[in-house]
Design a protein around this motif. Structure first.
Motif, PDB file in Angstrom:
ATOM      1  N   PHE A   7     -25.433 -21.816  24.441  1.00 22.80           N
ATOM      2  CA  PHE A   7     -26.439 -21.315  25.364  1.00 22.80           C
ATOM      3  C   PHE A   7     -26.078 -19.895  25.815  1.00 22.80           C
ATOM      4  CE2 PHE A   7     -28.042 -20.758  29.722  1.00 22.80           C
ATOM      5  CZ  PHE A   7     -29.397 -20.878  29.467  1.00 22.80           C
ATOM      6  N   LEU A  55     -35.346 -25.197  23.328  1.00 25.96           N
ATOM      7  CA  LEU A  55     -35.015 -23.783  23.547  1.00 25.96           C
ATOM      8  C   LEU A  55     -35.768 -23.186  24.738  1.00 25.96           C
ATOM      9  CD1 LEU A  55     -35.246 -22.655  19.805  1.00 25.96           C
ATOM     10  CD2 LEU A  55     -33.173 -23.318  21.061  1.00 25.96           C
ATOM     11  N   GLU A 105     -34.262 -20.237  26.749  1.00 29.14           N
ATOM     12  CA  GLU A 105     -33.837 -19.032  26.040  1.00 29.14           C
ATOM     13  C   GLU A 105     -34.860 -18.611  24.994  1.00 29.14           C
ATOM     14  OE1 GLU A 105     -30.111 -19.921  24.159  1.00 29.14           O
ATOM     15  OE2 GLU A 105     -30.664 -21.999  23.779  1.00 29.14           O
TER      16      GLU A 105
END
Length: 583
Positions: free
Chosen positions: A503, A529, A532
């Protein structure tokens, strides 16, 4: 069961109930009549025989008793017309007899009375009353009533069938036609009903309803056909607009990075970019034409405070006797994105409504507040107010409660706020005040913050978008690792080889429509995800896609602002993974 048969069955039930009630009534009446008659006969005879026997016994003339008893019998027959049989016993000896010798049988009623004379003699009287006449009368009455009810039922059924046939036959014809039509839809909509017009008001109204219903069905069929045809065009237009937005972004970036071009060339390019934006917006607005039919088709960034102040200035110049007080709580440098002209019209219309609500003058309070990423507008007047039952109907097209209104002002305001992805509320207290509250999202610069050495993975099926990103990231190439991926399959293979990583070591940019089985949002959810990644798509304004992104808590930006996106790359010490994207 058909209508006529159903009603006839109910009539039969009514007939049987009527016959039963009549039979019970006649039987009860006959029973009490017979009882009363017997009682009357017994009392009549007893009163006469008591006097006769006492007189004759005293004179010791028993034969005279028999004669006098016969006279009493004849007197009864003349007055009542009902036969009876009398036997008189004195001290258990039969002394008198009147009427027929044999008993009457089953259709009779017998009574026995005993008295003691002053002379000490015991008198016993036995009276048999013949009830055959009453029985015959009872049977005759029952038969007459039954026949009367049967005749009434026959006549009623005959007339009822005649009346119902005027209803049931046209109904059956119409039902048959509807069944035929429904089995052949949609071709049968071109068929006309062959039913004969009815003189019955209800059926005539039903025919009118059928005509209206079929007319609306035909109109709906036409709309469905047109929608089916236009849906393909809309889909194609969205795809073209999606690609066009990428080209616009690329041109914008090229212009930003080539300021050495002559001003005339830059102006020409900017004009072309604006035209392409307009065409792209028009294409994407095809699906939302009904929602924005009264609004401008292009969005722009603008300062709402400046517009509101301008509107207030123009209203005060009219000198209507109404003051407008503007209050703002530390609100400045606000930028909204949407149809600027329609925003200005909306504010003007709402203020006009407040002025109309205060014919004797007053003050309108207009307050502006910034709450997080929302710009809040509150317009309050101390006018005549709006009835509670009318509030729910406001902001519908054509709905107005003013004598000179057209029902478009608040409807336009609702459409404007919806397009700007905000909300509008109206509350009122009749005779005291009305308040309009508008909440609009504040437009903010899109910023992507990365750290030195971080990987930026760009997943987009348009190679031109990748070239745009190369231009946008030209100054940052040495600090970050950019990975270009053109399809879902290529992304799956890349993830299979490299994994999802730790991460904060990567940041992902997805297009929504990858021309494959899964969308960019699907891939973000598939590989978890959300924290991000961001979706940058020309379809970001589509309401269903925006809702999907909101429900899954995935950021989505419009590809048309690609040239305005800022990318900052900082050293690792000053950047934490949790602040990778600043909205």
């Amino acid at each position: 069961m058909k209508l006529v048969a159903t009603i006839e069955s109910e009539f039969k039930k009514i007939l049987l109930i009527g016959l039963g009630i009549s039979l019970v009534a006649i039987t009860t009446f006959s029973f009490f009549s017979a009882k009363e008659l017997v009682e009357k006969a017994s009392n009549f005879i007893e009163s006469h025989i008591s006097l006769l026997t006492e007189t004759e016994v005293n004179f010791d003339n028993m034969s005279e008793i028999d004669r006098r008893i016969r006279q009493v019998y004849e007197s009864w027959i003349r007055s009542q017309g009902i036969d009876l049989r009398i036997e008189v016993f004195i001290d258990e000896r039969l002394v008198a007899k009147a009427g027929q010798l044999q008993r009457f049988g089953l259709l009779s009623f017998s009574t026995k009375r005993e008295i003691v004379l002053p002379s000490g003699n015991h008198v016993k009287m036995i009276t048999d009353v013949d009830l055959s006449y009453l029985t015959a009368l009872f049977l005759t009455s029952t038969i007459c009533v039954g026949l009367f009810l049967l005749v009434c039922f026959w006549q009623l059924r005959k007339r009822m069938r005649l009346s119902l046939s005027q209803i049931s036959r046209p109904l059956e014809d119409r039902i048959s036609w509807l069944q035929s039509v429904s089995s052949q839809l949609p071709e049968s909509l071109s068929l006309e009903s062959s039913s004969v017009p009815s003189s019955i008001d209800e059926l005539a109204k039903l025919d009118e309803s059928f005509k209206t219903f079929i007319s609306r069905l035909r109109h709906l069929e036409k709309q469905v056909a047109e929608k089916s045809y236009s849906e393909g065009r809309i889909k194609m237009a969205e795809q073209v607009a999606h690609s066009l937005k990428g080209a616009v972004g690329t041109l914008g970036l090229l212009l930003e990075n080539n300021r050495s071009l002559p001003n005339a060339v830059q102006t020409e390019i900017q004009g072309s970019i604006q035209k392409m934006k307009t065409i792209s917006a028009s294409m994407l607005s095809l699906r939302k034409t009904e929602d924005r039919k009264t609004l401008a088709q292009t969005d722009e960034e603008f300062d709402p405070i400046q517009i509101i102040e301008s509107v207030i200035y123009q209203k005060l110049k009219l000198n209507t006797g109404v003051l407008i007080e503007l209050q703002s709580e530390q609100v400045s440098h606000i930028t909204l994105c949407g149809p600027r002209i329609d925003f200005e019209t909306m504010i003007s219309n709402i203020i006009d409504n407040s002025v109309d609500a205060m014919p004797n003058g007053g003050t309108i309070l207009l307050s502006l507040v910034k709450k997080e990423n929302q710009f809040c507008i509150r317009i309050l007047d101390k006018g005549k107010g709006i009835p509670a039952e009318n509030l729910s109907q406001l902001m519908q097209e054509g709905v107005t409660f003013k004598t000179d209104g057209n029902g478009l002002g608040l409807y336009h305001a609702k459409n404007t706020v919806d397009v700007m992805k905000g909300d509008i509320e109206i509350s009122s207290v009749l005779g005291k005040e009305t308040e309009v509250r508008i909440h609009l999202p504040i437009f903010s610069e899109k910023l992507i913050e990365l750290t030195v050495g971080q990987q930026l993975v760009i997943v987009d099926d348009d190679s031109q978008i990748h070239r745009s990103w190369d231009i946008l990231l030209a100054s940052q190439k040495e600090k970050i690792d950019v990975v270009h991926i053109l399809s879902e399959d290529e992304f799956d293979q890349w993830i299979a080889q490299n994994g999802t990583g730790f991460f904060g070591t990567r940041f992902y940019i997805f297009d929504y429509d990858l021309k494959s089985r899964q969308t960019g949002i699907d891939l973000i959810k598939k590989f978890d995800l959300r924290l991000e990644a961001v979706v940058i798509s020309g379809m970001a304004d589509d309401n269903s896609i925006a809702i999907e992104a909101q429900e899954t808590k995935i950021q989505i930006w419009n590809k048309s602002i690609l040239h305005k996106i800022k990318v900052n790359v900082t050293e690792l010490e000053t950047q934490t993974p949790h602040s990778a994207v600043n909205l």
